[in-house]
Structures are given as structure tokens and as C-alpha cells.
Design a protein around this motif. Structure first.
Motif, PDB file in Angstrom:
ATOM      1  N   MET A  13     -35.864 -47.625  27.723  1.00  9.50           N
ATOM      2  CA  MET A  13     -35.805 -48.607  26.648  1.00  9.50           C
ATOM      3  C   MET A  13     -37.131 -49.348  26.488  1.00  9.50           C
ATOM      4  N   LEU A  14     -37.901 -49.449  27.565  1.00  6.97           N
ATOM      5  CA  LEU A  14     -39.201 -50.112  27.474  1.00  6.97           C
ATOM      6  C   LEU A  14     -40.157 -49.338  26.578  1.00  6.97           C
ATOM      7  N   HIS A  15     -39.856 -48.040  26.368  1.00 11.28           N
ATOM      8  CA  HIS A  15     -40.725 -47.211  25.525  1.00 11.28           C
ATOM      9  C   HIS A  15     -40.242 -47.162  24.074  1.00 11.28           C
ATOM     10  N   VAL A  16     -39.077 -47.724  23.808  1.00  9.98           N
ATOM     11  CA  VAL A  16     -38.520 -47.693  22.452  1.00  9.98           C
ATOM     12  C   VAL A  16     -38.798 -49.034  21.787  1.00  9.98           C
ATOM     13  N   ARG A  17     -39.516 -48.991  20.666  1.00  8.45           N
ATOM     14  CA  ARG A  17     -39.926 -50.210  19.987  1.00  8.45           C
ATOM     15  C   ARG A  17     -39.035 -50.476  18.782  1.00  8.45           C
ATOM     16  N   PRO A  18     -38.805 -51.745  18.435  1.00  6.95           N
ATOM     17  CA  PRO A  18     -37.979 -52.070  17.267  1.00  6.95           C
ATOM     18  C   PRO A  18     -38.478 -51.410  15.983  1.00  6.95           C
ATOM     19  N   ARG A  19     -39.816 -51.309  15.821  1.00 10.70           N
ATOM     20  CA  ARG A  19     -40.341 -50.691  14.601  1.00 10.70           C
ATOM     21  C   ARG A  19     -39.960 -49.212  14.529  1.00 10.70           C
ATOM     22  N   GLN A  20     -39.818 -48.569  15.681  1.00 16.39           N
ATOM     23  CA  GLN A  20     -39.405 -47.164  15.679  1.00 16.39           C
ATOM     24  C   GLN A  20     -37.955 -47.025  15.224  1.00 16.39           C
ATOM     25  N   LEU A  21     -37.105 -47.946  15.654  1.00 12.52           N
ATOM     26  CA  LEU A  21     -35.711 -47.909  15.220  1.00 12.52           C
ATOM     27  C   LEU A  21     -35.607 -48.187  13.732  1.00 12.52           C
ATOM     28  N   LEU A  22     -36.415 -49.123  13.241  1.00 14.73           N
ATOM     29  CA  LEU A  22     -36.424 -49.405  11.815  1.00 14.73           C
ATOM     30  C   LEU A  22     -36.907 -48.191  11.031  1.00 14.73           C
ATOM     31  N   LEU A  23     -37.891 -47.480  11.559  1.00  8.42           N
ATOM     32  CA  LEU A  23     -38.390 -46.268  10.916  1.00  8.42           C
ATOM     33  C   LEU A  23     -37.299 -45.206  10.841  1.00  8.42           C
ATOM     34  N   LEU A  24     -36.519 -45.045  11.911  1.00  8.40           N
ATOM     35  CA  LEU A  24     -35.430 -44.073  11.888  1.00  8.40           C
ATOM     36  C   LEU A  24     -34.449 -44.377  10.766  1.00  8.40           C
ATOM     37  N   ALA A  25     -34.091 -45.656  10.633  1.00  6.92           N
ATOM     38  CA  ALA A  25     -33.154 -46.046   9.577  1.00  6.92           C
ATOM     39  C   ALA A  25     -33.745 -45.772   8.202  1.00  6.92           C
ATOM     40  N   ARG A  26     -35.015 -46.059   8.020  1.00  6.03           N
ATOM     41  CA  ARG A  26     -35.653 -45.819   6.709  1.00  6.03           C
ATOM     42  C   ARG A  26     -35.791 -44.322   6.440  1.00  6.03           C
ATOM     43  N   LEU A  27     -36.083 -43.553   7.482  1.00 11.52           N
ATOM     44  CA  LEU A  27     -36.177 -42.099   7.302  1.00 11.52           C
ATOM     45  C   LEU A  27     -34.810 -41.512   6.938  1.00 11.52           C
ATOM     46  N   ASP A  28     -33.772 -42.051   7.525  1.00  9.07           N
ATOM     47  CA  ASP A  28     -32.435 -41.569   7.199  1.00  9.07           C
ATOM     48  C   ASP A  28     -32.100 -41.859   5.740  1.00  9.07           C
ATOM     49  N   THR A  29     -32.569 -42.985   5.235  1.00 16.20           N
ATOM     50  CA  THR A  29     -32.314 -43.355   3.847  1.00 16.20           C
ATOM     51  C   THR A  29     -33.149 -42.531   2.879  1.00 16.20           C
ATOM     52  N   HIS A  30     -34.436 -42.398   3.155  1.00 16.77           N
ATOM     53  CA  HIS A  30     -35.354 -41.780   2.192  1.00 16.77           C
ATOM     54  C   HIS A  30     -35.605 -40.294   2.440  1.00 16.77           C
ATOM     55  N   ARG A  31     -35.429 -39.837   3.704  1.00 16.85           N
ATOM     56  CA  ARG A  31     -35.683 -38.440   4.076  1.00 16.85           C
ATOM     57  C   ARG A  31     -37.093 -37.987   3.688  1.00 16.85           C
ATOM     58  N   HIS A  32     -38.034 -38.929   3.686  1.00 13.75           N
ATOM     59  CA  HIS A  32     -39.427 -38.638   3.342  1.00 13.75           C
ATOM     60  C   HIS A  32     -40.297 -39.653   4.080  1.00 13.75           C
ATOM     61  N   LEU A  33     -41.255 -39.163   4.849  1.00 17.42           N
ATOM     62  CA  LEU A  33     -42.045 -40.044   5.697  1.00 17.42           C
ATOM     63  C   LEU A  33     -42.862 -41.043   4.893  1.00 17.42           C
ATOM     64  N   GLY A  34     -43.448 -40.578   3.783  1.00 16.45           N
ATOM     65  CA  GLY A  34     -44.260 -41.472   2.959  1.00 16.45           C
ATOM     66  C   GLY A  34     -43.452 -42.608   2.374  1.00 16.45           C
ATOM     67  N   ARG A  35     -42.258 -42.279   1.850  1.00 11.32           N
ATOM     68  CA  ARG A  35     -41.422 -43.328   1.256  1.00 11.32           C
ATOM     69  C   ARG A  35     -40.869 -44.270   2.326  1.00 11.32           C
ATOM     70  N   ALA A  36     -40.565 -43.723   3.502  1.00 16.82           N
ATOM     71  CA  ALA A  36     -40.105 -44.573   4.599  1.00 16.82           C
ATOM     72  C   ALA A  36     -41.208 -45.535   5.033  1.00 16.82           C
ATOM     73  N   ALA A  37     -42.434 -45.030   5.114  1.00 19.03           N
ATOM     74  CA  ALA A  37     -43.568 -45.883   5.483  1.00 19.03           C
ATOM     75  C   ALA A  37     -43.779 -46.971   4.435  1.00 19.03           C
ATOM     76  N   GLU A  38     -43.657 -46.592   3.160  1.00 22.42           N
ATOM     77  CA  GLU A  38     -43.825 -47.572   2.078  1.00 22.42           C
ATOM     78  C   GLU A  38     -42.763 -48.659   2.165  1.00 22.42           C
ATOM     79  N   ALA A  39     -41.517 -48.265   2.490  1.00 18.86           N
ATOM     80  CA  ALA A  39     -40.434 -49.247   2.612  1.00 18.86           C
ATOM     81  C   ALA A  39     -40.696 -50.219   3.754  1.00 18.86           C
ATOM     82  N   MET A  40     -41.439 -49.769   4.777  1.00 15.80           N
ATOM     83  CA  MET A  40     -41.774 -50.643   5.908  1.00 15.80           C
ATOM     84  C   MET A  40     -43.094 -51.363   5.718  1.00 15.80           C
TER      85      MET A  40
END
Length: 311
Positions: A13-40
Motif C-alpha cells: 500500500m505504501l507504493h499505491v498513491r491516491p493519484r493512481q487510484l484516481l487515474l484508474l477511475a478516470r481510465l475506466d470512465t474514458h477508456r482513453h489515456l489522454g482524456r483521463a489525463a485531461e480529466a485529472m
């Protein structure tokens, strides 16, 4: 990839960052890395690095890179569910902190099917608010399948609805509260009331407002029509919104199916009337559904006790 399988859960868990979890959620929504990055509001290279670091820490590939986007692997699907729970729990904690700062004592998030609102949810919430005016209450009204998903994700504390097919019943506590029949409703001035009788076969030629496919009510209604020997293809507008259903009925000769208590509510308002025809649709009772693996907040626990007849 280096494997994290040799680490304890606490070490990993020390290696898992909150921003990574947020990225997973955004990737699940957008299914596109660029759009997920833009949302963050971060760059795509930064998002790529976050995902790569998480995959390296866990020793598993979480997403497949496809020509038109990204698709979660089975491992990614598991972690996405975890990420959404973490984000939902964090949001709930923040809401309670804001409520405490405002002098309130917590929050209650209720999910409900439309049929539970008039005779079950509304009276219970009025009494609950009278007793506990400092609790911030929010209500979401949807079909059982949608409510089940929101309960799974932690978006609501409890649900007034029905367990749907495909869910692990062992994960939930379900207490029956309200059983009732389904009826056909139309606008109060519908021409059908000028007729002496009407049959279900005749009504198959009408236009209908029905809940979307996958909802329990829709499936049972279509099954009942088939069992009655009615094979005609129905003319349907699909929506789960009670206000949309009511507005469509008020402005047309369409028909809809709803629980008897909900129909009685609209009849008292002079908006809709029940068509005098037997509808062979049998549905399980509306239940109070909670998660077995997640403790209720004090506000939600008190509302549950009230619904079950406690103090």
C-alpha cells in the motif's frame, strides 16, 4: 515488471498513491489515456508514468492498450472496483467533515426504486428528518439494477429495492418491507375510461412507457405478456425517470406499469388513473438492502432501525 507479490499488503500500500487510484477511475470512465489525463488536469506522459508505476508495483498489467483506447484486464477490473470504493469512501468522509463543520451530525444517502417512495420512503424520511434535523439527507431514485450498482460502489448507504439477478446475495443483508401488485396507469382523462371493458390483448396495440431492458419490472412485464399469449411487438419509449414517465402519460394516450402505491399517489393528485385490467405481473417485495461487509454510518444505522420498526 517487478512483482509485488512478495510484499505484505501494508508494504504494498505504501507504493499505491491516491493519484493512481484516481487515474484508474478516470481510465475506466474514458477508456482513453489522454482524456483521463485531461480529466485529472495532468499531462498524458505523467498519466502514463503513474499507470506504469502502479503496474510495476503490483506486478500485473492493468490495462490493454488498443488502437482506439484502453480496456481493463481482469486484474485492472478488480483494482478499479477498489479505487472507486476508496474514492467513494473519501467523498463520504469529506461530506461528514463538512457537515460537522456546519453544525450537522452526519449524512444519509438513500437509494430507492420509484415504487418505494410514496408509502415507504417519503413517510419514513419525513419522520427521520423531524427527529434528526441535523443530518444531511440525499435521495437517489432509480431502478433496482442501477441502485444495486450504486450500493456496490458505495455511492449510497442503503437501498429500498430488490436484489437483482447476477449479484452475490451473500454480500447483502435484505429485509422485505413492502409487497404490492403492479398496475397499468394512463392519464386521468384517457379515452379508455369511456369504454365498458378493456383487455390486455387490446392494450398490446397501445404505446407504452416502460423501464429500460435489464430492469426487473421490464423483464417481468414482457414475460407476463408472453405467458398471456401476446406476441405483438410493443411500441415503447424507455425511461426509468418517474417525472419523465408521468409527463409522457399526461401528454399522450400512452400507458405505463407501476406499483399500486405509486399509482395511488398520482391518482390522489388527479394526474393518473389505474386501468381496470388484471396485470399478471408478480414481483418480489421491496426490501431494505445493505452491504454485509461495510458498516453503516451512525446516521444510516439509525434510519435502518427506524425502517425496521426500532426507535
Amino acid at each position: 515488471m517487478t512483482s509485488g507479490s512478495g510484499l505484505t499488503d501494508a508494504s504494498l500500500m505504501l507504493h499505491v498513491r491516491p493519484r493512481q487510484l484516481l487515474l484508474l477511475a478516470r481510465l475506466d470512465t474514458h477508456r482513453h489515456l489522454g482524456r483521463a489525463a485531461e480529466a485529472m488536469n495532468i499531462s498524458q506522459p505523467a498519466a502514463t508514468k503513474l499507470l506504469q508505476q502502479l503496474e510495476d508495483s503490483l506486478g500485473e498489467r492493468l490495462f490493454e492498450r488498443l488502437a482506439r483506447g484502453m480496456e481493463p484486464t481482469p486484474y485492472g477490473g478488480i483494482l478499479i472496483r477498489y479505487a472507486r470504493r476508496v474514492l467513494s469512501d473519501f467523498g463520504s468522509a469529506r461530506e461528514e467533515m463538512l457537515a460537522l463543520r456546519s453544525g450537522l451530525s452526519g449524512s444519509l444517502r438513500v437509494g430507492s426504486v420509484p415504487g418505494a417512495v410514496p408509502e415507504l420512503l417519503a413517510p419514513a424520511l419525513v419522520e427521520y428528518h423531524r427527529r434528526h434535523p441535523q443530518v444531511a439527507v440525499s435521495v437517489v431514485v432509480e431502478t433496482s439494477d442501477v441502485m444495486q450498482a450504486q450500493l456496490e460502489q458505495g455511492d449510497v448507504d442503503l437501498v429500498l429495492g430488490r436484489l437483482t439477478d447476477g449479484h452475490d446475495e451473500a454480500k447483502y443483508a435484505s429485509v422485505p418491507l413492502l409487497g404490492e401488485s403492479q398496475v397499468v396507469v394512463v392519464r386521468a382523462t384517457h379515452p379508455v375510461f369511456e369504454r365498458a371493458t378493456v383487455t390486455l390483448a387490446e392494450m398490446a396495440n397501445w404505446s407504452w412507457v416502460l423501464q429500460p431492458p435489464g430492469s426487473p419490472q421490464r423483464g417481468r412485464f414482457e414475460a407476463a405478456m408472453r405467458e398471456a399469449g401476446i406476441q405483438a411487438r410493443l411500441d415503447i419509449i424507455e425511461t426509468a425517470s418517474p417525472i419523465a414517465i408521468t409527463a409522457l402519460l399526461e401528454n399522450s394516450d400512452m400507458a405505463a406499469v407501476m406499483p399500486a402505491s405509486q399509482a395511488s399517489h398520482y391518482a390522489r393528485l388527479g394526474v393518473l388513473r389505474t386501468v381496470p385490467v388484471e396485470l399478471p405481473v408478480r414481483v418480489p417485495p421491496i426490501c431494505l438492502v445493505t452491504r454485509q461487509d461495510r458498516a453503516l454510518s451512525p446516521a444510516a444505522a439509525q434510519f435502518r432501525r427506524q425502517l425496521l420498526g426500532g426507535a
